[in-house]
Design an enzyme around this catalytic site. Sequence first.
Site, PDB file in Angstrom:
ATOM      1  N   CYS A   1     -10.309  -1.425  14.747  1.00 19.54           N
ATOM      2  CA  CYS A   1     -10.518  -2.854  15.017  1.00 19.54           C
ATOM      3  C   CYS A   1     -10.646  -3.168  16.510  1.00 19.54           C
ATOM      4  O   CYS A   1     -11.276  -4.151  16.888  1.00 19.54           O
ATOM      5  CB  CYS A   1      -9.370  -3.668  14.440  1.00 19.54           C
ATOM      6  SG  CYS A   1      -9.046  -3.292  12.720  1.00 19.54           S
TER       7      CYS A   1
ATOM      8  N   LYS B   1     -14.568 -10.235   8.633  1.00 13.24           N
ATOM      9  CA  LYS B   1     -13.469 -11.093   8.155  1.00 13.24           C
ATOM     10  C   LYS B   1     -13.966 -12.491   7.802  1.00 13.24           C
ATOM     11  O   LYS B   1     -13.399 -13.165   6.951  1.00 13.24           O
ATOM     12  CB  LYS B   1     -12.372 -11.180   9.212  1.00 13.24           C
ATOM     13  CG  LYS B   1     -11.615  -9.888   9.429  1.00 13.24           C
ATOM     14  CD  LYS B   1     -10.618  -9.616   8.323  1.00 13.24           C
ATOM     15  CE  LYS B   1      -9.975  -8.244   8.484  1.00 13.24           C
ATOM     16  NZ  LYS B   1      -9.215  -7.848   7.292  1.00 13.24           N
TER      17      LYS B   1
ATOM     18  N   CYS C   1      -7.993  -2.188   4.039  1.00 16.03           N
ATOM     19  CA  CYS C   1      -7.747  -3.281   4.985  1.00 16.03           C
ATOM     20  C   CYS C   1      -9.031  -3.804   5.608  1.00 16.03           C
ATOM     21  O   CYS C   1      -9.073  -4.913   6.121  1.00 16.03           O
ATOM     22  CB  CYS C   1      -6.864  -2.815   6.134  1.00 16.03           C
ATOM     23  SG  CYS C   1      -5.305  -2.203   5.584  1.00 16.03           S
TER      24      CYS C   1
ATOM     25  N   GLU D   1       0.834  -1.201   0.000  1.00 16.76           N
ATOM     26  CA  GLU D   1       0.000   0.000   0.000  1.00 16.76           C
ATOM     27  C   GLU D   1       0.871   1.253   0.000  1.00 16.76           C
ATOM     28  O   GLU D   1       0.557   2.241  -0.668  1.00 16.76           O
ATOM     29  CB  GLU D   1      -0.924  -0.024   1.232  1.00 16.76           C
ATOM     30  CG  GLU D   1      -2.242   0.679   1.016  1.00 16.76           C
ATOM     31  CD  GLU D   1      -3.215   0.407   2.162  1.00 16.76           C
ATOM     32  OE1 GLU D   1      -4.008  -0.535   2.036  1.00 16.76           O
ATOM     33  OE2 GLU D   1      -3.172   1.122   3.169  1.00 16.76           O
TER      34      GLU D   1
ATOM     35  N   GLU E   1     -13.291 -14.589  -4.842  1.00 12.10           N
ATOM     36  CA  GLU E   1     -12.020 -14.215  -5.490  1.00 12.10           C
ATOM     37  C   GLU E   1     -10.808 -14.537  -4.614  1.00 12.10           C
ATOM     38  O   GLU E   1      -9.673 -14.475  -5.079  1.00 12.10           O
ATOM     39  CB  GLU E   1     -12.029 -12.737  -5.900  1.00 12.10           C
ATOM     40  CG  GLU E   1     -11.982 -11.720  -4.762  1.00 12.10           C
ATOM     41  CD  GLU E   1     -13.376 -11.281  -4.319  1.00 12.10           C
ATOM     42  OE1 GLU E   1     -14.329 -12.081  -4.474  1.00 12.10           O
ATOM     43  OE2 GLU E   1     -13.501 -10.162  -3.793  1.00 12.10           O
TER      44      GLU E   1
ATOM     45  N   GLU F   1       2.122   1.790  -3.403  1.00 13.81           N
ATOM     46  CA  GLU F   1       1.033   2.296  -4.245  1.00 13.81           C
ATOM     47  C   GLU F   1       0.801   3.786  -3.989  1.00 13.81           C
ATOM     48  O   GLU F   1       0.625   4.568  -4.930  1.00 13.81           O
ATOM     49  CB  GLU F   1      -0.228   1.501  -3.906  1.00 13.81           C
ATOM     50  CG  GLU F   1      -1.211   1.373  -5.044  1.00 13.81           C
ATOM     51  CD  GLU F   1      -2.476   0.622  -4.617  1.00 13.81           C
ATOM     52  OE1 GLU F   1      -2.473  -0.030  -3.557  1.00 13.81           O
ATOM     53  OE2 GLU F   1      -3.462   0.727  -5.357  1.00 13.81           O
TER      54      GLU F   1
ATOM     55  N   SER G   1      -7.064   1.648  -2.517  1.00 10.52           N
ATOM     56  CA  SER G   1      -5.881   0.838  -2.800  1.00 10.52           C
ATOM     57  C   SER G   1      -6.331  -0.555  -3.233  1.00 10.52           C
ATOM     58  O   SER G   1      -7.335  -1.069  -2.745  1.00 10.52           O
ATOM     59  CB  SER G   1      -5.039   0.737  -1.527  1.00 10.52           C
ATOM     60  OG  SER G   1      -4.152  -0.347  -1.621  1.00 10.52           O
TER      61      SER G   1
ATOM     62  N   GLU H   1     -15.257 -11.942   4.482  1.00  4.99           N
ATOM     63  CA  GLU H   1     -14.173 -11.647   3.544  1.00  4.99           C
ATOM     64  C   GLU H   1     -13.479 -12.927   3.079  1.00  4.99           C
ATOM     65  O   GLU H   1     -13.231 -13.123   1.886  1.00  4.99           O
ATOM     66  CB  GLU H   1     -13.140 -10.712   4.191  1.00  4.99           C
ATOM     67  CG  GLU H   1     -12.031 -10.287   3.236  1.00  4.99           C
ATOM     68  CD  GLU H   1     -10.914  -9.511   3.924  1.00  4.99           C
ATOM     69  OE1 GLU H   1     -10.527  -9.879   5.055  1.00  4.99           O
ATOM     70  OE2 GLU H   1     -10.417  -8.538   3.335  1.00  4.99           O
TER      71      GLU H   1
END
Lengths: 178, 585
Positions: free
Chosen positions: B514, B368, B309, B283, B376, B286, B329, B371
Amino acid sequence: MSGCCDGNVERYKELQAYIDGLPDKKGRLIGVLHKAQGIFGYLPREVQEFIAGALGLSVAKVYGVVKFYSFFTMVPKGKFPISVCLGTACYVRGADDIVSEVEKILGITVGQVTPDGLFSLDTLRCVGACGLAPVMIVAGRVFGRMKPSDVEGIIAEYRAKAGDSEKDKACEGVCCHG
Amino acid sequence: MINLNIDGKYVKVPKGATILDAAKQLGIEIPTLCHLDLHDLGVVNKAASCRICVVEVKGRRNLAPACATPVTEGMEVHTNTMRVLNARKTVLELLLSDHPKDCLTCAKSGQCDLQDLAERFCLRENRYEGGAQSTYKKDVSPAIARDMDKCIMCRRCETMCNDVQTVGALSGVNRGFNAVVAPAFDMPLEESVCTFCGQCVAVCPTGALVERDYSWQVIEAIADPDKVVVVQTAPAVRAALGECFGMEPGTLVTGKMASALRQMGFNYVFDTDFAADLTIMEEGAELLDRITRFLSGDKSVRLPILTSCCPAWVKFFEHQYPDLLDVPSTAKSPQQMFGAIAKNYLAEKLGIPREKLVVVSVMPCLAKKYECARPEFAVNGNPDVDISITTRELAHLIKRANIDFMSLPEGDFDSPLGESTGAAVIFGTTGGVIEAATRTAVEWLTGKPLDDVNFTALRGLEGCREAKLKVGDLELHIGIAHELGNARKLLDSIRAGTVEPFHAIEIMACPGGCIGGGGQPYHHGEMEIIRKRAQAIYREDEGKTRRKSHENPDIIKLYEEYLGKPLGEKSHHLLHTHYFKRHKI
């Protein structure tokens, strides 16, 4: 919006024009739903999504309001909506027997529509005509001091009306009414 | 200031305070249920719908809900008269008359506010037993399980979902015994606009909303002799896990947690912090790439870069800002970077096929779980991360394994995916990801080591923050938002052009980042707990010898041995992702 493409364009246009005409979009949800139900006859999913988008509300919120108020319906009403009052005065004078009789004759329960789309049945709370209890309303016309035995005749009357208008349709453009 | 008297004691409180606030000041603990006040985060639920907090106010005919009744001058309040106690008992009996009594097998047992109240009021029988019971269909998504029969209509979840997060997935529907909180058209949560941030679960007072529990799958994986099971633990977990074992909030249990995981039988105990350092490499590179291209006049560059994130935030912008999918990102989250490296680099090193490796993640998060199930992030149906459990589920697993957590020695993580820097630890709190990225990006930009790695301007618990950092000739303009409602505010102001352009923005979905995640030990509305967890995170950072991601020796080795360079071909393939347009219902 899928609903826009199935011949409903004019209806959506009318609803959009109504919303555009509101001085302020805040706190207008119930009024808009009322208008929309007037235009579409009921509030299908697509219409609710459209309204949420137009008013900047979540679809869940719109759905929540639709499900809270018994006036709003997601099921299309019949051509002749039947409402039986279950307010206190009507109830003590046997309104539930009227409901049962309608259910028996039409073969549907409260909240449903007959397969031919002619009649739908709902109950409501007090129409302010307690002196006429028990009260039944068919397509906006009030029938007072109802007895279960009256139901059949009234329904037959509306069935006949429906038949007439079908005939009207059939002759449309041919002439007839001399 | 307003003077009033509660239970014979005088107290002075500011105008606008409620009876509940005033009582708290006197140390009088009026019971509440629907009420929720995370004041510092601007989260207040004042539905006054449960009526458990009613009190007697002299001169008032009916009882007053303490949580929603403002104080007035000379008010005389009684919080424990027989009339009050009787009313509370009735309220409780009515609530329980329409509540399943399966406490023994309920996921919320021991943490349930309703259960606590029944206990506090010594309810031994119910006069309204046998009343109507709702029977709403249960809804289980990959992250959240809804059992609306346990809903008491406190509307806390709605406040979080609609007002705080502005997600709009939930609404009260129907009436009376049929009333529930549900997504539009009663669709399953999984098909709705829900981001799985889990803040509804974090505030639900009963077992109506809980996480989907995968702890048994972990036990099964460990017991399977054909599997190599590795675990990764997110930074925020170590700052909160101790609470489940009666430790003070803010106690760091990194070492004990590593020991516990080893005793439970994981083959390798690794750290998501390793992957957080890796995230910064990608990141940060980037960010640097976009800024240098922008400065050299490339008009196609999209700035600000948004962090990616947080999976709840990712799903949020996929639903709410489908036109901005090229702005965040492309770097995967640390959890998924870890999974990709484990299933490729580590599996290769161990000489086993990826199917033999089971990657378990311990996260402070419910999103999560969703996720790691995104298609993918799997190769031929084999996910990079197999099972994601919460801090709470880990605590249960430790207890089930008969491990005396308090007496565990300070263990350590395994190599090579266990080494981390202080920059990775602070990923667990709001402002941490961008501070970690700044530490690395600034050194890369200037080519000089930082005098001070503490960018305190980026810290704090305010919902929307911004800071300007001088880097050589460049003034970096950085934005930070936590809670999705604040993210929306920031994005909308960028769209409207009412703010000075940002270079980078960090967004975390949960209050405090978090550390306040939906999978953390329940805070029961105690804001101080979240603050203490944040302090613990910064303490851990300060205690680390290395505090910049690009100085992590195992990360350097990973690039040398395997990845090549940040944003290189292999990195692109393993560590970056793409986003999808999603509907808005």
